[in-house]
Design a protein around this motif. Sequence first.
Motif, PDB file in Angstrom:
ATOM      1  N   PHE A 253      22.222 -12.088   2.272  1.00  0.00           N
ATOM      2  CA  PHE A 253      20.796 -11.794   2.487  1.00  0.00           C
ATOM      3  C   PHE A 253      20.533 -10.310   2.250  1.00  0.00           C
ATOM      4  O   PHE A 253      21.427  -9.484   2.449  1.00  0.00           O
ATOM      5  N   PRO A 254      19.314  -9.951   1.858  1.00  0.00           N
ATOM      6  CA  PRO A 254      19.046  -8.534   1.584  1.00  0.00           C
ATOM      7  C   PRO A 254      19.095  -7.663   2.839  1.00  0.00           C
ATOM      8  O   PRO A 254      19.332  -6.476   2.750  1.00  0.00           O
ATOM      9  N   HIS A 255      18.832  -8.216   4.003  1.00  0.00           N
ATOM     10  CA  HIS A 255      18.979  -7.421   5.227  1.00  0.00           C
ATOM     11  C   HIS A 255      19.324  -8.324   6.410  1.00  0.00           C
ATOM     12  O   HIS A 255      19.196  -9.546   6.353  1.00  0.00           O
ATOM     13  N   TYR A 256      19.792  -7.663   7.517  1.00  0.00           N
ATOM     14  CA  TYR A 256      20.322  -8.397   8.661  1.00  0.00           C
ATOM     15  C   TYR A 256      19.283  -9.275   9.358  1.00  0.00           C
ATOM     16  O   TYR A 256      19.589 -10.357   9.840  1.00  0.00           O
ATOM     17  N   MET A 257      18.027  -8.800   9.404  1.00  0.00           N
ATOM     18  CA  MET A 257      17.030  -9.580  10.139  1.00  0.00           C
ATOM     19  C   MET A 257      16.855 -10.964   9.503  1.00  0.00           C
ATOM     20  O   MET A 257      16.835 -11.983  10.192  1.00  0.00           O
ATOM     21  N   LEU A 258      16.793 -10.973   8.158  1.00  0.00           N
ATOM     22  CA  LEU A 258      16.631 -12.241   7.458  1.00  0.00           C
ATOM     23  C   LEU A 258      17.855 -13.138   7.710  1.00  0.00           C
ATOM     24  O   LEU A 258      17.734 -14.342   7.953  1.00  0.00           O
ATOM     25  N   LYS A 259      19.037 -12.516   7.681  1.00  0.00           N
ATOM     26  CA  LYS A 259      20.276 -13.274   7.933  1.00  0.00           C
ATOM     27  C   LYS A 259      20.201 -13.936   9.322  1.00  0.00           C
ATOM     28  O   LYS A 259      20.493 -15.119   9.477  1.00  0.00           O
ATOM     29  N   GLU A 260      19.793 -13.147  10.310  1.00  0.00           N
ATOM     30  CA  GLU A 260      19.766 -13.691  11.671  1.00  0.00           C
ATOM     31  C   GLU A 260      18.719 -14.796  11.805  1.00  0.00           C
ATOM     32  O   GLU A 260      18.922 -15.764  12.531  1.00  0.00           O
ATOM     33  N   ILE A 261      17.609 -14.668  11.078  1.00  0.00           N
ATOM     34  CA  ILE A 261      16.589 -15.724  11.132  1.00  0.00           C
ATOM     35  C   ILE A 261      17.175 -17.020  10.554  1.00  0.00           C
ATOM     36  O   ILE A 261      17.080 -18.082  11.167  1.00  0.00           O
ATOM     37  N   TYR A 262      17.835 -16.901   9.393  1.00  0.00           N
ATOM     38  CA  TYR A 262      18.394 -18.112   8.773  1.00  0.00           C
ATOM     39  C   TYR A 262      19.593 -18.659   9.529  1.00  0.00           C
ATOM     40  O   TYR A 262      19.944 -19.821   9.380  1.00  0.00           O
ATOM     41  N   GLU A 263      20.225 -17.813  10.338  1.00  0.00           N
ATOM     42  CA  GLU A 263      21.391 -18.279  11.100  1.00  0.00           C
ATOM     43  C   GLU A 263      21.007 -19.052  12.348  1.00  0.00           C
ATOM     44  O   GLU A 263      21.869 -19.576  13.048  1.00  0.00           O
ATOM     45  N   GLN A 264      19.713 -19.089  12.681  1.00  0.00           N
ATOM     46  CA  GLN A 264      19.338 -19.672  13.968  1.00  0.00           C
ATOM     47  C   GLN A 264      19.812 -21.112  14.176  1.00  0.00           C
ATOM     48  O   GLN A 264      20.317 -21.432  15.249  1.00  0.00           O
ATOM     49  N   PRO A 265      19.697 -21.997  13.145  1.00  0.00           N
ATOM     50  CA  PRO A 265      20.203 -23.363  13.389  1.00  0.00           C
ATOM     51  C   PRO A 265      21.688 -23.359  13.753  1.00  0.00           C
ATOM     52  O   PRO A 265      22.098 -24.046  14.688  1.00  0.00           O
ATOM     53  N   ASP A 266      22.494 -22.546  13.033  1.00  0.00           N
ATOM     54  CA  ASP A 266      23.930 -22.479  13.336  1.00  0.00           C
ATOM     55  C   ASP A 266      24.180 -21.882  14.706  1.00  0.00           C
ATOM     56  O   ASP A 266      25.031 -22.351  15.459  1.00  0.00           O
ATOM     57  N   THR A 267      23.418 -20.825  15.019  1.00  0.00           N
ATOM     58  CA  THR A 267      23.591 -20.173  16.325  1.00  0.00           C
ATOM     59  C   THR A 267      23.329 -21.173  17.441  1.00  0.00           C
ATOM     60  O   THR A 267      24.084 -21.265  18.400  1.00  0.00           O
ATOM     61  N   LEU A 268      22.257 -21.950  17.277  1.00  0.00           N
ATOM     62  CA  LEU A 268      21.926 -22.940  18.311  1.00  0.00           C
ATOM     63  C   LEU A 268      22.995 -24.021  18.391  1.00  0.00           C
ATOM     64  O   LEU A 268      23.426 -24.412  19.472  1.00  0.00           O
ATOM     65  N   ARG A 269      23.451 -24.471  17.200  1.00  0.00           N
ATOM     66  CA  ARG A 269      24.471 -25.519  17.167  1.00  0.00           C
ATOM     67  C   ARG A 269      25.752 -25.035  17.865  1.00  0.00           C
ATOM     68  O   ARG A 269      26.309 -25.718  18.697  1.00  0.00           O
ATOM     69  N   ASN A 270      26.174 -23.799  17.520  1.00  0.00           N
ATOM     70  CA  ASN A 270      27.386 -23.251  18.137  1.00  0.00           C
ATOM     71  C   ASN A 270      27.229 -23.100  19.639  1.00  0.00           C
ATOM     72  O   ASN A 270      28.154 -23.331  20.412  1.00  0.00           O
ATOM     73  N   CYS A 271      26.021 -22.695  20.023  1.00  0.00           N
ATOM     74  CA  CYS A 271      25.760 -22.469  21.437  1.00  0.00           C
ATOM     75  C   CYS A 271      25.814 -23.790  22.213  1.00  0.00           C
ATOM     76  O   CYS A 271      26.309 -23.866  23.328  1.00  0.00           O
ATOM     77  N   MET A 272      25.337 -24.868  21.584  1.00  0.00           N
ATOM     78  CA  MET A 272      25.284 -26.174  22.260  1.00  0.00           C
ATOM     79  C   MET A 272      26.632 -26.880  22.248  1.00  0.00           C
ATOM     80  O   MET A 272      26.939 -27.628  23.163  1.00  0.00           O
ATOM     81  N   SER A 273      27.424 -26.650  21.184  1.00  0.00           N
ATOM     82  CA  SER A 273      28.616 -27.485  21.024  1.00  0.00           C
ATOM     83  C   SER A 273      29.580 -27.198  22.166  1.00  0.00           C
ATOM     84  O   SER A 273      29.804 -26.065  22.540  1.00  0.00           O
ATOM     85  N   GLY A 274      30.096 -28.265  22.742  1.00  0.00           N
ATOM     86  CA  GLY A 274      30.983 -28.117  23.888  1.00  0.00           C
ATOM     87  C   GLY A 274      30.213 -28.095  25.198  1.00  0.00           C
ATOM     88  O   GLY A 274      30.785 -28.234  26.266  1.00  0.00           O
ATOM     89  N   ARG A 275      28.916 -27.917  25.108  1.00  0.00           N
ATOM     90  CA  ARG A 275      28.115 -27.916  26.330  1.00  0.00           C
ATOM     91  C   ARG A 275      27.307 -29.200  26.442  1.00  0.00           C
ATOM     92  O   ARG A 275      26.889 -29.582  27.518  1.00  0.00           O
ATOM     93  N   VAL A 276      27.099 -29.845  25.275  1.00  0.00           N
ATOM     94  CA  VAL A 276      26.459 -31.154  25.281  1.00  0.00           C
ATOM     95  C   VAL A 276      27.603 -32.167  25.240  1.00  0.00           C
ATOM     96  O   VAL A 276      28.523 -32.019  24.444  1.00  0.00           O
ATOM     97  N   ASN A 277      27.585 -33.176  26.129  1.00  0.00           N
ATOM     98  CA  ASN A 277      28.726 -34.084  26.144  1.00  0.00           C
ATOM     99  C   ASN A 277      28.745 -34.954  24.893  1.00  0.00           C
ATOM    100  O   ASN A 277      27.774 -35.015  24.129  1.00  0.00           O
ATOM    101  N   VAL A 278      29.890 -35.610  24.658  1.00  0.00           N
ATOM    102  CA  VAL A 278      30.098 -36.303  23.396  1.00  0.00           C
ATOM    103  C   VAL A 278      29.001 -37.346  23.135  1.00  0.00           C
ATOM    104  O   VAL A 278      28.553 -37.528  22.009  1.00  0.00           O
ATOM    105  N   GLU A 279      28.544 -38.008  24.193  1.00  0.00           N
ATOM    106  CA  GLU A 279      27.506 -39.047  24.020  1.00  0.00           C
ATOM    107  C   GLU A 279      26.122 -38.416  23.822  1.00  0.00           C
ATOM    108  O   GLU A 279      25.160 -39.110  23.512  1.00  0.00           O
ATOM    109  N   GLY A 280      26.023 -37.113  24.013  1.00  0.00           N
ATOM    110  CA  GLY A 280      24.723 -36.441  23.845  1.00  0.00           C
ATOM    111  C   GLY A 280      23.752 -36.731  24.963  1.00  0.00           C
ATOM    112  O   GLY A 280      22.547 -36.555  24.825  1.00  0.00           O
TER     113      GLY A 280
END
Length: 401
Positions: A253-280
């Motif tokens: 990405f041309p700058h960090y802010m744009l990178k962080e905006i586009y990373e939000q789905p991954d950030t959320l996924r990483n944050c949730m994984s292991g905290r949401v049980n397998v059955e969801g």
Amino acid sequence: MCGIVGYIGFREAYPILIKGLHRLEYRGYDSAGIALINEQNELTVYKAKGRVADLEESAKDKSTTGTIGIAHTRWATHGEPSNANAHPHYSQSETLALIHNGIIENYAVLKAELEQKGYTFQSSTDTEVLVQFIEYIKSLNKCDLFSAIQIALKQVVGAYAIAIIEKGNPNQIIAARKSSPLVIGIGEGEFFLGSDASPIIEYTNKVIYLNDEEIALIKRGEDVKIFTISNVEITHEIKELEMNLSELERGGFPHYMLKEIYEQPDTLRNCMSGRVNVEGTNITLSGIIDHKDKFIHANRIIIIACGTSWHAGLIGEYLFEEFCRIPVEVEYASEFRYRNPVIHKDDIVIAISQSGETADSLAAIELARKAGHLYTGCVMLSARPSHAIPIRDLIRIADTR
Ligand code: GLU
């Protein structure tokens, strides 16, 4: 999920690994560690809570020779940030050392099984369970390490990028991944490993990205061999990276802010994984679960924040009131800290900060903490993990008033 670096080749591994860890510091972490195999085939692990510089300091007067090693920056999910919980983790016999990014969701079941068989644990991490389990499988099946890892990983639920080295075997690193990235750098007579390409790119631009449930055998002087965990051999095309280091760190990405905006789905996924049980069906936030009753019986939630976090707090207000039927007030931390707010015994104060360093929010937490006979659960969430204060630390601070 934090950082992995690995090296096997003809150069001294330690400086390459330390430099690689520094390159990964931007991901955020709470401790760091390194495992090396020296010329006498001894396997040594050094680790330290805190910064990579603390690790360097603790290893300063020790022997750090060897042309093979693995290194890690940890962002704790299971067990507090401490020397004992930092990676690499030894197996029981101290013949294996393993680093891991991710979460082993069924670690408790595996741990109970291993404890019954007499295994003891030095840490409270899910990761140590994995290395002990691999050693157990290896001795049970009397097989080599590669097969033991394949068998073990078939029984693991969760996300992992792992790298393992073995005492007495200075010629191989074994690495595997599922839902957590891992890159192998191919040099001339040497190989590199990284959770992303930033620790690799200054040595080689030839890389292989492992896919989920693949395991790589990286042997000195041989081509890398990749199999699935079900032992089907895979041929990977070697990719040539065209980005330089700073482009790579910005993820193209041309700058960090744009990178962080586009990373939000991954950030959320990483944050949730292991905290949401397998059955969801259930969400467990370590740090909050111990205070579940206080949350359930809260009279009021006060959210304190600044700027964008304050706007996030407004959305939180709608959600808490809609689903929990608990009244919520959202306040600017700077207002909250400079007046004399009324906080009742059964109120919960939640602080939100993107950087984790917002001075007004930190001061407001301190104020809530000192506000007499109160319980104040203070939560700091951050979009930038490098700056976030772990939820459980803040609750611990709040509880020690
Ligand atoms: N779950 C592991 C731990 O808590 C790894 C965390 C990480 O990805 O750094 O040690």
